[in-house]
Structures are given as structure tokens and as C-alpha cells.
Design an enzyme around this catalytic site. Structure first.
Site, mmCIF file in Angstrom:
data_model
loop_
_atom_site.group_PDB
_atom_site.id
_atom_site.type_symbol
_atom_site.label_atom_id
_atom_site.label_comp_id
_atom_site.label_asym_id
_atom_site.label_seq_id
_atom_site.Cartn_x
_atom_site.Cartn_y
_atom_site.Cartn_z
ATOM 1 N N ASP A 28 0.835 -1.195 0.000
ATOM 2 C CA ASP A 28 0.000 0.000 0.000
ATOM 3 C C ASP A 28 0.871 1.247 0.000
ATOM 4 O OD1 ASP A 28 -2.279 1.534 0.067
ATOM 5 O OD2 ASP A 28 -2.702 1.190 2.178
ATOM 6 N N ARG A 32 0.131 7.529 -2.896
ATOM 7 C CA ARG A 32 0.569 8.602 -2.001
ATOM 8 C C ARG A 32 2.037 8.957 -2.208
ATOM 9 N NH1 ARG A 32 -1.627 6.194 3.456
ATOM 10 N NH2 ARG A 32 -2.107 4.439 2.088
ATOM 11 N N HIS A 45 3.378 3.398 -9.242
ATOM 12 C CA HIS A 45 3.258 1.958 -9.447
ATOM 13 C C HIS A 45 4.566 1.372 -9.989
ATOM 14 C CE1 HIS A 45 -0.863 2.046 -8.348
ATOM 15 N NE2 HIS A 45 -1.266 2.742 -9.395
ATOM 16 N N GLU A 75 -11.559 -4.763 -6.270
ATOM 17 C CA GLU A 75 -12.097 -3.408 -6.197
ATOM 18 C C GLU A 75 -11.279 -2.399 -7.004
ATOM 19 O OE1 GLU A 75 -13.552 -5.862 -3.024
ATOM 20 O OE2 GLU A 75 -11.485 -5.304 -3.463
ATOM 21 N N ARG A 79 -10.949 1.960 -10.198
ATOM 22 C CA ARG A 79 -10.071 3.119 -10.308
ATOM 23 C C ARG A 79 -10.194 3.758 -11.698
ATOM 24 N NH1 ARG A 79 -4.391 1.637 -7.161
ATOM 25 N NH2 ARG A 79 -5.324 1.334 -5.099
ATOM 26 N N LEU A 139 11.827 -20.361 -3.520
ATOM 27 C CA LEU A 139 10.822 -19.435 -2.992
ATOM 28 C C LEU A 139 9.589 -19.508 -3.870
ATOM 29 C CD1 LEU A 139 9.847 -17.047 -1.200
ATOM 30 C CD2 LEU A 139 11.006 -15.508 -2.807
ATOM 31 N N ARG A 202 -5.781 -2.479 8.170
ATOM 32 C CA ARG A 202 -6.957 -3.280 7.804
ATOM 33 C C ARG A 202 -6.556 -4.305 6.766
ATOM 34 N NH1 ARG A 202 -7.559 1.858 5.743
ATOM 35 N NH2 ARG A 202 -7.531 2.026 3.467
ATOM 36 N N LEU A 203 -7.398 -5.334 6.607
ATOM 37 C CA LEU A 203 -7.105 -6.424 5.671
ATOM 38 C C LEU A 203 -7.543 -6.122 4.241
ATOM 39 C CD1 LEU A 203 -7.795 -9.788 7.541
ATOM 40 C CD2 LEU A 203 -5.702 -9.093 6.384
#
Length: 250
Positions: A28, A32, A45, A75, A79, A139, A202-203
Site C-alpha cells: 500500500d 501517495r 506503481h 475493487e 479506479r 521461494l 486493515r485487511l
């Protein structure tokens, strides 16, 4: 009762200082980060993609077995169209540029979520990347794309209902393991540690089923600035905790 559903057995309590087997990260702060610098969101991004590279490398060096990255939620389709276009273009570029490195370094890439929404070209790149890296054992990297945990759980519930209607599943025999086998993460361990950057706590509809006994670490750093030192800090925080999976302290 003989017909009662069986419950999934919980792992044994992990001692303090243990390394998580599976780390999941809600990445996240790209927007910003860009806005704070007066840059287009697309460059945020792009900087976030560089943080992905650093974090994957750091996890491999730390000996983490599984890493799941929340890259694009269901969701996020809401955008602005130009941002969605930039994100999907960056995704294709990333897949093309990184797949050879992943294969060489023993990193297996898998995508969880509704990949069909990205269109044929992106689906082709995803399929190719998964095939080329399928032999990786150092991995396991899962990238959650067009992913929403509620949709995932609903899809699994529909699969259970269809199986019951077809007579191939006795509802009384359904347990947590059988249900989890119908999730996108079938065959993968649940996350031990979930990290969220940018200070949010938050998740956001991420791994709701799988996060039942995860530890959480919330970090203030915006995702494009994330690196090995931030991961190491989260791992130290995790290592100080004693996980009991709901059991009462001794």
C-alpha cells in the site's frame, strides 16, 4: 457424533524467534508516494514494482518459503481507466522482464485471483511465467491479481454446493481442509505473517479465510520505499511473538 464435520487440526505453537514459513504483504502507498513527489500515479506503481523486486530477493535471502503479494484487488477495477491501463501494462512488462531471473534463481511464480478479467494478452503472459518457473523450489511467490477474499470464499462455497448436488460430496463430511482445497490457495500453507505498509491497519478483503491465525505487522513506510531492512524489521517483530493458535497460555 459420527456425522459431525471434522475440524482442521491446528499447528503446534511456534517458539519465539521462529522464521515465518509464509509471509503475505498488502502493498500500500504507491499513489501517495507519487502524489507526495508531484509525480503521475503510474510512476508510483513503477516504483512499487522495484520494491517488489527488492522484497522477493530479500525473502529468498532470508529463507522464507512462501511470499504472497496483494498487487491488484477486485475493487481496483473501479479506479480511473488510465490508472488501470497503466497497471495492467506494467504487469505484462514485469512478467516479461522477470521470468528468466525467477527461473534462474529457483523462484516459482503463481497468480491467484480472477485472471480472466485482464484479457487474453495478459493471461498469456501469466500462463507463460507460471510454466517457465514451475520447477522453482527456493521461494514460492504468489501474486494476488483481481483478487477479493469474499469472492474467493463464495466461489469455494458454490463449488461445495455443486459437488453436493452432484452427489460427489457428502456435506456431513466437509471439513476445513476439504473447503480450503477449493480456494485459490489450495495446497499452499496459510500465511504466518501479514504485513501492511503505509500505516493503514486493515485487511481490505485479503486472505480472510487464510489469515485466521496470522500475526500482523503494520509499517508506516510507503510501498515504493520498501526494502530488505523493512522486511527484516517485520521478521524481528514476528520473532518476538509466541504463537499459540488460540490455545490458552501455559
Amino acid at each position: 457424533m459420527s456425522g459431525a464435520p471434522k475440524l482442521q487440526s491446528l499447528p503446534e505453537a511456534a517458539p519465539p524467534g521462529a522464521l515465518p514459513q509464509h509471509v503475505a504483504i498488502i502493498m500500500d502507498g504507491n499513489r501517495r508516494w507519487a502524489e507526495a513527489r508531484g509525480l503521475p500515479v503510474a510512476l508510483g506503481h513503477k516504483a512499487g514494482a522495484e520494491a517488489v523486486r527488492r522484497t522477493i530477493q530479500a525473502c529468498a535471502e532470508q529463507g522464507i518459503g512462501w511470499l504472497t503479494l496483494f498487487a491488484f484487488s477486485s475493487e481496483n477495477w473501479l479506479r480511473p481507466p488510465e490508472e488501470v491501463t497503466a497497471l495492467t501494462g506494467l504487469l505484462r512488462l514485469y512478467l516479461r522482464s522477470e521470468v528468466a531471473t525467477f527461473a534462474r534463481e529457483g523462484i516459482r511464480l503463481r497468480v491467484i485471483g480472477d485472471r480472466a478479467r485482464f484479457g487474453v494478452e495478459t493471461m498469456r503472459e501469466i500462463d507463460r511465467a507460471e510454466a517457465v518457473t514451475a520447477g522453482g523450489t527456493r521461494l514460492n511467490v504468489n501474486v494476488a491479481l483481481s483478487y477479493g477474499a469474499r469472492d474467493e470464499i463464495l466461489a469455494a462455497a458454490r463449488a461445495v454446493a455443486e459437488a453436493a448436488r452432484a452427489g460427489t460430496l457428502d456435506p456431513a463430511s466437509l471439513d476445513e481442509t476439504a473447503f480450503a482445497a477449493r480456494l485459490f490457495t489450495a495446497g499452499m500453507p496459510d500465511p504466518d505473517l501479514i504485513i501492511r505498509t503505509s500505516g493503514e491497519q486493515r485487511l481490505s478483503n485479503f486472505l480472510l479465510w487464510q489469515a485466521a491465525y496470522a500475526e500482523f505487522v503494520f509499517q508506516e513506510v510507503l510501498w515504493p520505499d520498501y526494502g530488505a531492512e523493512h522486511l527484516a524489521r517485520a521478521l524481528r517483530d514476528y520473532g518476538r511473538r509466541e504463537r499459540r493458535f488460540g490455545a490458552r497460555p501455559g
